[in-house]
Design a protein around this motif. Structure first.
Motif, PDB file in Angstrom:
ATOM      1  N   MET B  25       0.815  -1.218   0.000  1.00  0.00           N
ATOM      2  CA  MET B  25       0.000   0.000   0.000  1.00  0.00           C
ATOM      3  C   MET B  25       0.847   1.267   0.000  1.00  0.00           C
ATOM      4  O   MET B  25       0.342   2.367  -0.195  1.00  0.00           O
ATOM      5  CB  MET B  25      -0.964  -0.005   1.201  1.00  0.00           C
ATOM      6  CG  MET B  25      -2.087  -1.018   1.043  1.00  0.00           C
ATOM      7  SD  MET B  25      -3.135  -0.658  -0.395  1.00  0.00           S
ATOM      8  CE  MET B  25      -3.209  -2.228  -1.210  1.00  0.00           C
ATOM      9  N   THR B  30      -0.522   3.640  -9.584  1.00  0.00           N
ATOM     10  CA  THR B  30      -1.741   2.862  -9.780  1.00  0.00           C
ATOM     11  C   THR B  30      -2.086   2.779 -11.257  1.00  0.00           C
ATOM     12  O   THR B  30      -1.780   3.695 -12.021  1.00  0.00           O
ATOM     13  CB  THR B  30      -2.933   3.460  -9.017  1.00  0.00           C
ATOM     14  OG1 THR B  30      -4.065   2.620  -9.239  1.00  0.00           O
ATOM     15  CG2 THR B  30      -3.264   4.859  -9.510  1.00  0.00           C
ATOM     16  N   GLY B 229      -7.458  -3.419  -2.642  1.00  0.00           N
ATOM     17  CA  GLY B 229      -7.684  -2.058  -3.116  1.00  0.00           C
ATOM     18  C   GLY B 229      -8.558  -1.992  -4.346  1.00  0.00           C
ATOM     19  O   GLY B 229      -8.393  -1.106  -5.180  1.00  0.00           O
ATOM     20  N   ALA B 267     -13.446  -0.542  -1.286  1.00  0.00           N
ATOM     21  CA  ALA B 267     -11.981  -0.673  -1.288  1.00  0.00           C
ATOM     22  C   ALA B 267     -11.378   0.035  -2.502  1.00  0.00           C
ATOM     23  O   ALA B 267     -10.321   0.680  -2.397  1.00  0.00           O
ATOM     24  CB  ALA B 267     -11.588  -2.153  -1.296  1.00  0.00           C
ATOM     25  N   GLU B 270     -11.564   3.784  -1.801  1.00  0.00           N
ATOM     26  CA  GLU B 270     -10.592   4.147  -0.769  1.00  0.00           C
ATOM     27  C   GLU B 270      -9.178   4.170  -1.348  1.00  0.00           C
ATOM     28  O   GLU B 270      -8.360   5.031  -1.015  1.00  0.00           O
ATOM     29  CB  GLU B 270     -10.664   3.151   0.402  1.00  0.00           C
ATOM     30  CG  GLU B 270     -11.889   3.387   1.278  1.00  0.00           C
ATOM     31  CD  GLU B 270     -12.091   2.269   2.306  1.00  0.00           C
ATOM     32  OE1 GLU B 270     -11.155   1.465   2.529  1.00  0.00           O
ATOM     33  OE2 GLU B 270     -13.198   2.191   2.866  1.00  0.00           O
ATOM     34  N   ARG B 271      -8.891   3.194  -2.212  1.00  0.00           N
ATOM     35  CA  ARG B 271      -7.567   3.137  -2.842  1.00  0.00           C
ATOM     36  C   ARG B 271      -7.353   4.359  -3.736  1.00  0.00           C
ATOM     37  O   ARG B 271      -6.295   4.977  -3.723  1.00  0.00           O
ATOM     38  CB  ARG B 271      -7.449   1.843  -3.662  1.00  0.00           C
ATOM     39  CG  ARG B 271      -6.166   1.692  -4.439  1.00  0.00           C
ATOM     40  CD  ARG B 271      -4.969   1.455  -3.527  1.00  0.00           C
ATOM     41  NE  ARG B 271      -3.738   1.314  -4.278  1.00  0.00           N
ATOM     42  CZ  ARG B 271      -2.561   1.758  -3.864  1.00  0.00           C
ATOM     43  NH1 ARG B 271      -2.452   2.363  -2.698  1.00  0.00           N
ATOM     44  NH2 ARG B 271      -1.476   1.587  -4.581  1.00  0.00           N
ATOM     45  N   LYS B 272      -8.391   4.715  -4.495  1.00  0.00           N
ATOM     46  CA  LYS B 272      -8.282   5.890  -5.361  1.00  0.00           C
ATOM     47  C   LYS B 272      -8.009   7.144  -4.524  1.00  0.00           C
ATOM     48  O   LYS B 272      -7.176   7.978  -4.886  1.00  0.00           O
ATOM     49  CB  LYS B 272      -9.579   6.089  -6.149  1.00  0.00           C
ATOM     50  CG  LYS B 272      -9.758   5.173  -7.331  1.00  0.00           C
ATOM     51  CD  LYS B 272     -11.047   5.578  -8.036  1.00  0.00           C
ATOM     52  CE  LYS B 272     -11.333   4.746  -9.247  1.00  0.00           C
ATOM     53  NZ  LYS B 272     -12.605   5.124  -9.883  1.00  0.00           N
TER      54      LYS B 272
END
Lengths: 181, 286
Positions: B25, B30, B229, B267, B270-272
């Motif tokens: 993480m 990405t 993610g 998820a 949240e990852r973005k």
């Protein structure tokens, strides 16, 4: 000797060194007797691994641009770290393409981003085989699998792969014809 | 023999390098589209299909992840068969039949490791070529055997169902006869493993609703981690989707499947958001 520049000069997302990348490309260019100015553009914001090249014109003074997503130069065991072996293989492959494009019999080859998936795979096979003979570490089975994914899982496809892998001095139409068997 | 084996002590030879979710993480890169206004981006569809330009390399990476996942599933099932005494399911005991099921699962996983290693070879991947994320085994480190069932048999093996379904489809569309065949057979085993977890979780907690609730909450935590993610989800930005039909066959209720689907979507967002914040911090083009 080719003048090599790398963008970005400083990396934020990955632990790469522009000078190391430039040295690897310069060494590959020397092996291939390429004297053109070379620009390496790394997209460090993505972990994907696409590489492609552009050349202004088929002449010895035209600028060659090598584009690489950061995953293409990455040590897969240590994410975000640089792999000299991986970089030699990925950048060597597209530098060979640029070298090919300087030949008259590659004039009708589409731009890298306009190649079909099959054309792309055929050219990759042709480049990876030559890279191996240049002494650059390559995994033949990886490229065989890539080739099979594009042309089919058949013995005749493997025969075509072996012919492309072993070939030198082909024109674009030869590459396409060999791949199609 | 030692009980309750910590993740740091897993036996691996020098080919393998391990990592964990915290390390993964930290990666601010990405492939997903973090620009809300962007109609078309390189991440417009990340689904693992042969149409992707990097299809064979993406499949190789996923196959290696499957192989190390199988090693960890073998270790997890083996530990659960060994770590708890046979009993009625109370006081850290487990029914003897549950231990037998875990032994059978370990046998299956050992076969899956061999199959996955051979598939990796077929695809041109060296063992240990990619970092091994140990998050799967970490789900098998609970002191409560029922939490292990929730974490390993339902969350981890549930993830295996999703991934195997995607890989089977990939092999089918690409025309890879070995990949399609092997994934299909392993998928059948995984459905059985999830069903074992679903059945035992209900049986052992039949008279202990608090323990069941705790186990299901733990499963949700693990399921969210295993979304990686948003790598799993219904969005085209996700590499693989939730295999709803096979999960139903494995004993998941419609509500449970829907909950996991929602967590996958959360998820991804949240990852973005995390990537956006990281990029703002380092001054990169968001």
């Amino acid at each position: 000797m080719a003048k090599v520049t790398v963008s970005p000069e400083e990396f934020t997302f990955v632990k790469y060194d522009a000078a190391v990348i430039a040295a690897i490309v310069a060494e590959l260019a020397e092996q291939l007797e390429i004297a053109n100015p070379i620009r390496v553009v790394v997209d460090e914001t993505t972990p994907l691994a696409k590489v492609y090249e552009e050349i202004e014109a088929a002449s010895s003074d035209a600028t060659i641009t090598l584009h690489a997503e950061s995953g293409a130069l990455e040590d897969r065991k240590h994410p975000m770290s640089f792999s000299a072996t991986g970089a030699r293989e990925a950048l060597g492959r597209v530098l060979l393409r640029a070298h090919d494009r300087m030949r008259a019999d590659f004039a009708d080859a589409p731009a890298d981003l306009e190649l079909t998936l099959e054309e792309n795979a055929a050219w990759d096979t042709y480049c990876a085989g030559r890279l191996e003979r240049m002494g650059v570490e390559t995994n033949q089975q990886r490229w065989r699998y890539n080739h099979r994914n594009r042309f089919g899982f058949h013995d005749r496809v493997d025969v075509a792969f072996d012919a492309l892998w072993a070939a030198d001095d082909l024109g674009w139409s030869d590459v396409v014809a060999l791949a199609r068997g | 023999m030692r009980q309750f084996f910590p993740v740091e002590d897993l036996a691996r030879d020098e080919r393998f390098v391990q990592t964990n979710m915290a390390e993964r993480m930290k990666d601010g890169r990405t492939a997903i589209d973090v620009k809300e206004s962007s109609a078309k981006s390189r991440g417009a569809s990340k689904r693992l299909t042969p149409e992707r330009h990097d299809a064979s390399d993406a499949a190789r990476g996923l196959m290696h992840g499957i192989m190390v996942g199988e090693i960890q599933a073998l270790e997890g099932a083996g530990r659960t068969a060994h770590d708890f005494a046979a009993g009625d399911g109370t006081n850290d005991t487990v029914p003897f039949e549950l231990k037998l099921d875990m032994a059978r699962q370990a046998w299956d996983e050992a076969r899956h490791v061999e199959i996955s290693a051979k598939l990796s070879d077929w695809m041109g991947t060296e063992l240990g070529e990619f970092a091994e994320n140990t998050v799967l085994f970490e789900a098998a480190c609970s002191n409560d055997p029922i939490l292990r069932l929730a974490g390993v048999n339902r969350a981890l093996e549930g993830l295996a169902i999703d991934v195997f379904t995607q890989m089977k489809e990939f092999g089918d569309v690409a025309g890879d006869p070995f990949l399609e065949f092997c994934e299909d057979w392993m998928l059948a085993d995984e459905v059985t493993h999830v069903k074992m977890g679903s059945d035992w979780l209900r049986k052992v907690t039949a008279n202990d609703p608090d323990r069941r609730t705790k186990a299901l909450e733990f499963q949700q935590v693990v399921d969210k981690l295993f979304s990686f993610g948003g790598a799993r989800g219904e969005s085209p930005e996700s590499s693989f989707s939730l295999a709803k039909r096979f999960r139903e066959l494995a004993g998941f209720t419609d509500d449970e499947v829907e909950t996991i689907s929602q967590m996958d979507a959360e998820a991804l967002e949240e990852r973005k958001e995390a990537v956006r914040k990281y990029r703002e911090r380092v001054g990169a083009d968001v």
